[in-house]
Write a protein that holds these residues in place. Structure first.
Motif, mmCIF file in Angstrom:
data_model
loop_
_atom_site.group_PDB
_atom_site.id
_atom_site.type_symbol
_atom_site.label_atom_id
_atom_site.label_comp_id
_atom_site.label_asym_id
_atom_site.label_seq_id
_atom_site.Cartn_x
_atom_site.Cartn_y
_atom_site.Cartn_z
ATOM 1 N N LEU A 243 -20.931 41.579 -30.100
ATOM 2 C CA LEU A 243 -19.596 42.129 -30.297
ATOM 3 C C LEU A 243 -18.976 42.544 -28.970
ATOM 4 O O LEU A 243 -17.809 42.275 -28.700
ATOM 5 N N LEU A 244 -19.797 43.191 -28.121
ATOM 6 C CA LEU A 244 -19.294 43.597 -26.818
ATOM 7 C C LEU A 244 -18.987 42.393 -25.937
ATOM 8 O O LEU A 244 -18.012 42.390 -25.191
ATOM 9 N N ARG A 245 -19.820 41.374 -26.025
ATOM 10 C CA ARG A 245 -19.546 40.178 -25.254
ATOM 11 C C ARG A 245 -18.267 39.502 -25.708
ATOM 12 O O ARG A 245 -17.503 38.979 -24.904
ATOM 13 N N GLY A 246 -18.026 39.529 -27.033
ATOM 14 C CA GLY A 246 -16.779 38.961 -27.537
ATOM 15 C C GLY A 246 -15.569 39.722 -27.043
ATOM 16 O O GLY A 246 -14.555 39.130 -26.672
ATOM 17 N N ALA A 247 -15.682 41.066 -27.009
ATOM 18 C CA ALA A 247 -14.569 41.869 -26.489
ATOM 19 C C ALA A 247 -14.380 41.639 -25.003
ATOM 20 O O ALA A 247 -13.254 41.593 -24.500
ATOM 21 N N ALA A 248 -15.498 41.502 -24.278
ATOM 22 C CA ALA A 248 -15.395 41.278 -22.837
ATOM 23 C C ALA A 248 -14.775 39.930 -22.532
ATOM 24 O O ALA A 248 -14.176 39.749 -21.470
ATOM 25 N N GLY A 249 -14.916 38.968 -23.465
ATOM 26 C CA GLY A 249 -14.343 37.648 -23.231
ATOM 27 C C GLY A 249 -12.833 37.634 -23.324
ATOM 28 O O GLY A 249 -12.197 36.685 -22.855
ATOM 29 N N LEU A 250 -12.253 38.665 -23.948
ATOM 30 C CA LEU A 250 -10.799 38.753 -24.063
ATOM 31 C C LEU A 250 -10.265 39.612 -22.927
ATOM 32 O O LEU A 250 -10.669 40.773 -22.770
ATOM 33 N N SER A 251 -9.378 39.074 -22.156
ATOM 34 C CA SER A 251 -8.883 39.763 -20.962
ATOM 35 C C SER A 251 -8.255 41.112 -21.314
ATOM 36 O O SER A 251 -7.346 41.200 -22.122
ATOM 37 N N GLY A 252 -8.778 42.172 -20.686
ATOM 38 C CA GLY A 252 -8.197 43.504 -20.839
ATOM 39 C C GLY A 252 -8.641 44.270 -22.060
ATOM 40 O O GLY A 252 -8.372 45.469 -22.156
ATOM 41 N N VAL A 253 -9.338 43.635 -23.014
ATOM 42 C CA VAL A 253 -9.695 44.320 -24.255
ATOM 43 C C VAL A 253 -10.695 45.432 -23.985
ATOM 44 O O VAL A 253 -10.538 46.566 -24.459
ATOM 45 N N GLU A 254 -11.759 45.150 -23.226
ATOM 46 C CA GLU A 254 -12.771 46.173 -22.993
ATOM 47 C C GLU A 254 -12.225 47.323 -22.160
ATOM 48 O O GLU A 254 -12.658 48.465 -22.300
ATOM 49 N N VAL A 255 -11.253 47.050 -21.292
ATOM 50 C CA VAL A 255 -10.628 48.132 -20.529
ATOM 51 C C VAL A 255 -9.891 49.069 -21.472
ATOM 52 O O VAL A 255 -10.013 50.306 -21.379
ATOM 53 N N LEU A 256 -9.138 48.509 -22.404
ATOM 54 C CA LEU A 256 -8.414 49.333 -23.375
ATOM 55 C C LEU A 256 -9.374 50.058 -24.308
ATOM 56 O O LEU A 256 -9.128 51.210 -24.697
ATOM 57 N N VAL A 257 -10.480 49.412 -24.666
ATOM 58 C CA VAL A 257 -11.454 50.043 -25.565
ATOM 59 C C VAL A 257 -12.026 51.303 -24.927
ATOM 60 O O VAL A 257 -12.071 52.378 -25.550
ATOM 61 N N LEU A 258 -12.466 51.221 -23.677
ATOM 62 C CA LEU A 258 -13.043 52.391 -23.031
ATOM 63 C C LEU A 258 -11.970 53.412 -22.656
ATOM 64 O O LEU A 258 -12.256 54.611 -22.631
ATOM 65 N N ALA A 259 -10.761 52.965 -22.380
ATOM 66 C CA ALA A 259 -9.682 53.921 -22.106
ATOM 67 C C ALA A 259 -9.372 54.746 -23.352
ATOM 68 O O ALA A 259 -9.214 55.978 -23.283
ATOM 69 N N LEU A 261 -11.479 55.224 -25.792
ATOM 70 C CA LEU A 261 -12.672 56.032 -26.038
ATOM 71 C C LEU A 261 -12.644 57.302 -25.202
ATOM 72 O O LEU A 261 -13.034 58.378 -25.667
ATOM 73 N N ALA A 262 -12.164 57.205 -23.962
ATOM 74 C CA ALA A 262 -12.053 58.393 -23.108
ATOM 75 C C ALA A 262 -11.084 59.406 -23.703
ATOM 76 O O ALA A 262 -11.313 60.620 -23.623
ATOM 77 N N VAL A 263 -10.008 58.943 -24.317
ATOM 78 C CA VAL A 263 -9.051 59.846 -24.957
ATOM 79 C C VAL A 263 -9.708 60.568 -26.127
ATOM 80 O O VAL A 263 -9.523 61.777 -26.312
ATOM 81 N N LEU A 264 -10.498 59.860 -26.904
ATOM 82 C CA LEU A 264 -11.104 60.443 -28.097
ATOM 83 C C LEU A 264 -12.279 61.363 -27.767
ATOM 84 O O LEU A 264 -12.447 62.410 -28.399
ATOM 85 N N LEU A 265 -13.081 60.995 -26.775
ATOM 86 C CA LEU A 265 -14.273 61.782 -26.467
ATOM 87 C C LEU A 265 -13.949 63.093 -25.786
ATOM 88 O O LEU A 265 -14.596 64.112 -26.032
ATOM 89 N N ALA A 266 -12.972 63.089 -24.874
ATOM 90 C CA ALA A 266 -12.579 64.300 -24.137
ATOM 91 C C ALA A 266 -13.762 64.909 -23.383
ATOM 92 O O ALA A 266 -14.010 66.101 -23.444
#
Length: 337
Positions: A243-259, A261-266
């Motif tokens: 699943l992570l590899r699939g997200a990494a294959g899409l340009s910019g998706v993993e950057v938005l995912v962790l961004a 996640l940073a908002v939610l985790l605080a």
């Protein structure tokens, strides 16, 4: 008769003191989370010979590693923040900033390097600057840079990513660029009616303020560190690699995912590098976005800014800040990583 009336009007000292003591002594959820991490660390020593399922062993190893590595930097950060809040005069930064926003914003952003503070402390600090006549653009630049580019955070990042000094440099550049750009954007497009800071009241100073700030910040940040460590461990164990590899294959998706996640985790900025290091399945640029976005816009900061400056400010400022931080992380990651 007058004396009797004055006595009757005076609040009962014992009852008030008892109520205050009950409020102070009653533990909250964050205190419980800090107690949980201590229990896990102590229990791990007694259960060292016990072997459970492989996934549980992997989860516990990541969780303990994140929390144990981050705790010293978290403690150092809150001690420095409490010292500044209690003993550094607010007039110091006010006098150091020029009135011209184009000059004041970069200086205020750079001041975050030498005046460290946690995210929660930076909001009331910016409020005090604005309430006392400081340029709002400069105060907001300092609000963003102080918890993101201070020495404690940079050293923690270097320790978390041993052998990868480019990640520390990328974090510094992307965070400082975000703070300065947001200050300049506010100077150009911000409206006074969007920003309504409360006039801060005079609170305790000296050692009383130091103890209160130290206790509050450590319990608060420690609780979010536990949440961040648990999430990092869960993601490493539960999320399939495909699943992570699939997200990494899409340009910019993993950057938005962790961004996001940073908002939610605080997670506290002194500890988020260790959480990011635990997210080893993501690319360096995505983990950079996690470390840049988190100290500037997360769930607790949105609520804190809305309560301090008003909702009209919070939703505009946080939305713009998220976009600028993600863009700065992407550009800096492409350049350095």
């Amino acid at each position: 008769m007058a004396d009797k009336t004055a006595v009757e009007a005076r609040p009962h000292p014992v009852a008030g003191t008892d109520r205050t003591r009950r409020r102070v002594r009653s533990p909250g959820s964050l205190e419980a989370l800090v107690a949980e991490i201590v229990a896990v660390l102590v229990g791990r020593q007694f259960l060292g010979g016990w072997t459970g399922p492989a996934w549980l062993e992997a989860w516990g190893a990541v969780f303990v590693a994140v929390c144990v590595q981050a705790l010293p930097f978290l403690l150092l950060g809150v001690v420095l923040s409490a010292t500044i809040a209690a003993f550094v005069p607010a007039r110091l930064l006010e006098r150091a900033l020029p009135r011209n926003p184009l000059l004041a914003v970069p200086i205020a952003g750079a001041a975050g390097v030498v005046l460290p503070g946690c995210e929660c402390a930076s909001v009331p600090g910016a409020e005090r600057l604005i309430a006392r006549g400081g340029a709002p653009a400069a105060a907001l630049a300092f609000l963003l840079s102080s918890p993101a580019v201070n020495p404690v955070v940079l050293v923690a990042t270097a320790v978390a990513f041993r052998g990868q000094p480019e990640l520390m440099a990328a974090r510094f550049l992307a965070s400082l660029a975000t703070a300065v750009v947001m200050g300049l954007l506010w100077a150009r497009f911000g409206r006074p009616e969007w920003l309504r800071p409360r006039v801060p009241s005079n609170g305790p100073t000296g050692w009383t303020a130091f103890r209160a700030s130290l206790e509050h910040d450590f319990l608060h940040a420690g609780g979010f560190l536990v949440i961040g460590g648990m999430t990092a461990a869960t993601l490493n164990v539960a999320v399939p690699r495909d699943l992570l590899r699939g997200a990494a294959g899409l340009s910019g998706v993993e950057v938005l995912v962790l961004a996001l996640l940073a908002v939610l985790l605080a997670v506290c900025s002194e500890a988020d590098a260790f959480v990011a290091a635990g997210l080893s399945r993501f690319s360096p640029t995505a983990r950079l976005a996690f470390m840049v976005v988190g100290p500037m816009v997360d769930a607790k900061l949105i609520a804190l800014q809305a309560g301090t400056f008003g909702r009209a400010f919070a939703w505009r400022f946080c939305a713009a800040m998220f976009a600028v931080a993600v863009t700065a992380s992407t550009v800096t990651g492409w350049w350095l990583l």
